[in-house]
Scaffold this active site. Structure first.
Site, PDB file in Angstrom:
ATOM      1  N   ASP A 200       0.830  -1.195   0.000  1.00  0.00           N
ATOM      2  CA  ASP A 200       0.000   0.000   0.000  1.00  0.00           C
ATOM      3  C   ASP A 200       0.875   1.261   0.000  1.00  0.00           C
ATOM      4  O   ASP A 200       1.872   1.333   0.722  1.00  0.00           O
ATOM      5  CB  ASP A 200      -0.867  -0.029   1.268  1.00  0.00           C
ATOM      6  CG  ASP A 200      -1.947   1.016   1.282  1.00  0.00           C
ATOM      7  OD1 ASP A 200      -2.813   0.976   0.393  1.00  0.00           O
ATOM      8  OD2 ASP A 200      -1.947   1.865   2.192  1.00  0.00           O
ATOM      9  N   GLU A 264       1.805  -0.628  -5.035  1.00  0.00           N
ATOM     10  CA  GLU A 264       0.815   0.401  -5.354  1.00  0.00           C
ATOM     11  C   GLU A 264       1.584   1.717  -5.357  1.00  0.00           C
ATOM     12  O   GLU A 264       1.888   2.268  -4.309  1.00  0.00           O
ATOM     13  CB  GLU A 264      -0.303   0.470  -4.314  1.00  0.00           C
ATOM     14  CG  GLU A 264      -1.392   1.455  -4.751  1.00  0.00           C
ATOM     15  CD  GLU A 264      -1.996   2.324  -3.658  1.00  0.00           C
ATOM     16  OE1 GLU A 264      -3.031   2.947  -3.906  1.00  0.00           O
ATOM     17  OE2 GLU A 264      -1.426   2.412  -2.557  1.00  0.00           O
TER      18      GLU A 264
HETATM   19  C1  GLC Z   1      -4.088   3.121  -0.650  1.00  0.00           C
HETATM   20  C2  GLC Z   1      -5.353   2.308  -0.629  1.00  0.00           C
HETATM   21  C3  GLC Z   1      -6.482   3.201  -0.223  1.00  0.00           C
HETATM   22  C4  GLC Z   1      -6.201   3.725   1.162  1.00  0.00           C
HETATM   23  C5  GLC Z   1      -4.845   4.424   1.221  1.00  0.00           C
HETATM   24  C6  GLC Z   1      -4.386   4.625   2.632  1.00  0.00           C
HETATM   25  O1  GLC Z   1      -4.109   4.103  -1.617  1.00  0.00           O
HETATM   26  O2  GLC Z   1      -5.562   1.715  -1.866  1.00  0.00           O
HETATM   27  O3  GLC Z   1      -7.714   2.553  -0.251  1.00  0.00           O
HETATM   28  O4  GLC Z   1      -7.203   4.627   1.541  1.00  0.00           O
HETATM   29  O5  GLC Z   1      -3.844   3.660   0.606  1.00  0.00           O
HETATM   30  O6  GLC Z   1      -3.993   3.419   3.207  1.00  0.00           O
END
Ligand code: GLC
Length: 547
Positions: A200, A264
């Site tokens: 994440d 991500e």
């Molecule tokens: C990432 C996740 C998202 C979340 C954020 C904070 O972007 O995909 O859903 O709100 O991180 O953890």
């Protein structure tokens, strides 16, 4: 493909666990529900599942506020159920990825509780980013991704940093205990057979120790100034981050079979993404440039070319993606008139007229494009059902912290997180045995339900199933290379060896099928004379055909 590197062309299915399937009738998805639907995922033909955070959490951000990284949220189930799920998924040939949330914890995490109680300068506060007030205000000008300041006040005239919600305090990644604890978490799940992790907000962990002001008014997901590109932005995509990912790669490689990481990483284009997927770093990174790309042939072609070139330069496989739980559903993005401006979230769509039929046609065509490109792909649950964004949730139902933090200006991400329709004529459409679901489902989704679509050869689900079957069997698809063909304006035409050709008609006029090709699959009905209508893709077999 490099032998054994399954991730290079895997199709991963994102399970947003709260909204996938509810096994105990409380209106919230859970492990039992997911387990009961594993057969659906095998039949769909995906290779792996990524499960969004299933750890204990107060759910201020739908589980991305983790209170215990090595436990299971009780409303989702137990560790024993989680272990049984791993076993069963593996038995069905499905790999399992979890979601690691290393940038922040929940404010309910024991570490943060201790920090909250402790005094300025205490060891407890050092695991997070506490700083003295500047005058009467926060230590610097950073803004939360969710709106409002990135700092909240704590005791002792200090403030703590949270790049997201105030209930998601950022960890201090310069702290040895933080590093050690996450290694323990990785091992904990790897030892239980988990095949890998999605990471994440991978670019956010390293912060400028001076916490220098940002200046300007922008967020890391919006257009960014040059500083982000150079790697010296105060908290996004800083160069130091890569050393951490190299150490995790070593850890993952120490397992047999090696475990896998997917980043991500919303960064400034493919050049900034490539370092994350160098051979000694993370295995994959979602290609968000593709996700945000408008349905315009030149833009699509540019993204594809840049992605292939940049990933190729580090020997990595691209990981294509059209949607996830943070962005507006593909069907609804593509239902709007397309401009060069990338579009991601619902807030950018509000008030723009939509043509649902066009949106669905384009989403179907985009799916065949994505699944024909070299590399792997990630599907977001409900994408295979062609679910649209639910744009008219009542305010009282909205759960995403973005809604409140933006002063109720931004509707947030709930519209793509609606519980899935499985069967039946009305809510909860087989999602739950209870009556109330955590987000309300709309009327009119009966024909979108998985069982209805399974029985309809023309449905989006049937298209995905067929595409995934062909993709598995066809030697040209998955990892490898592709070659563009000369084509009319607005048409993407490429082939892959052996014997595969894909034509994507992004133009406004019907296009001919190239001579000598047999249609393997089309994203929609072909027009008179076998012409490919606008917003339609075809997969062709060129076996024996002159090229
Ligand atoms: C990432 C996740 C998202 C979340 C954020 C904070 O972007 O995909 O859903 O709100 O991180 O953890």
């Amino acid at each position: 493909m490099t032998a054994g590197q399954w991730w290079r062309d895997a199709v991963v299915y994102q399970v947003y666990i709260r909204s996938f399937a509810d096994g105990d009738g409380d209106g919230l998805g859970d492990i039992a529900g997911l387990r009961s639907r594993l057969g659906y995922l095998s039949e769909l033909g995906v290779d792996a599942i990524w499960i969004t955070p299933w750890y204990p959490s107060p759910m201020h951000d739908a589980g991305y506020d983790v209170a215990d990284h090595r436990g299971i949220e009780p409303t989702y189930g137990t560790l024993t159920q989680a272990e049984a799920l791993v076993t069963e998924a593996h038995r069905r040939g499905l790999r399992l990825l979890l979601d690691l949330v290393p940038n922040h914890t929940s404010s309910a995490h024991p570490w943060f509780r201790a920090a909250w109680e402790a005094t300025p300068g205490s060891p407890e506060r050092q695991r997070y980013i506490f700083r003295p007030a500047l005058g009467d205000g926060p230590p610097n000008d950073w803004r939360s991704e969710f709106g409002g300041p990135a700092w909240s006040r704590a005791g002792g005239d200090e403030w703590y940093l949270h790049l997201f919600d105030r209930e998601q305090p950022d960890l201090n990644w310069d702290h040895a205990e933080v590093r050690a604890d996450f290694e323990r978490t990785l091992r904990f799940w790897f030892d239980r057979g988990i095949d890998g992790f999605r990471i994440d907000v991978a670019p956010a962990l390293a912060k400028d120790p001076a916490l220098s002001d940002l200046g300007g008014d922008w967020t890391s997901r919006g257009p960014r100034p040059g500083s982000a590109v150079s790697g010296d932005h105060p908290y996004w995509d800083r160069s130091e981050i890569h050393e951490l990912y190299r150490s995790w790669r070593e850890l993952a490689d120490s397992y047999d079979p090696p475990r896998v990481f997917v980043a991500e990483a919303w960064v400034d284009g493919p050049e900034r993404l490539a370092p994350y997927v160098r051979p000694d770093e993370l295995h994959l990174a979602f290609n968000f440039d593709f996700l945000a790309c408008p349905w315009l042939a030149p833009a699509l072609r540019t993204v594809i070319d840049q992605t292939l070139a940049v990933h190729g330069s580090v020997g990595a496989a691209p990981s294509w993606v059209l949607s996830n739980h943070d962005v507006a559903r593909t069907v609804s993005r593509f239902a709007r008139p397309q401009s060069d401006r990338p579009v991601r979230v619902l807030a950018e769509l509000v008030g723009i007229e939509a043509d649902a039929a066009v949106g669905e046609a384009r989403a179907r065509a985009a799916a065949l494009l994505m699944l024909a490109l070299p590399g792997g792909a990630t599907l977001y649950q409900g994408e295979e059902l062609g679910l649209p964004e639910v744009e008219d949730l009542p305010d009282h139902a909205r759960a995403d912290p973005i809604f409140e933090r933006s002063g109720r200006l931004d509707p947030g991400r709930d519209g793509c997180r609606i519980p899935l329709p499985w069967d039946g004529a009305e809510p909860p459409y087989g999602f739950s045995t209870g009556r109330v679901t955590w987000l309300p489902q709309p009327a009119g989704w009966a024909s979108r339900a998985a069982s209805a679509q399974a029985a309809d050869a023309g449905s989006v689900l049937s298209l995905y199933r067929r595409a995934l079957r062909i993709r598995r069997e066809h030697p040209a698809l998955g990892d490898g290379s592709m070659e563009w063909h000369r084509s009319d304006h607005g048409v993407l035409s490429f082939s892959r060896l052996p014997g595969f050709h894909c034509v994507v008609n992004v133009s406004g006029a019907p296009q001919p099928v190239p001579p000598g090709c047999d249609v393997l699959l089309a994203s929609g009905p072909l027009a008179a004379g076998g012409m490919i209508p606008p917003d339609t893709s075809v997969w062709l077999s060129t076996d024996g055909a002159p090229r």
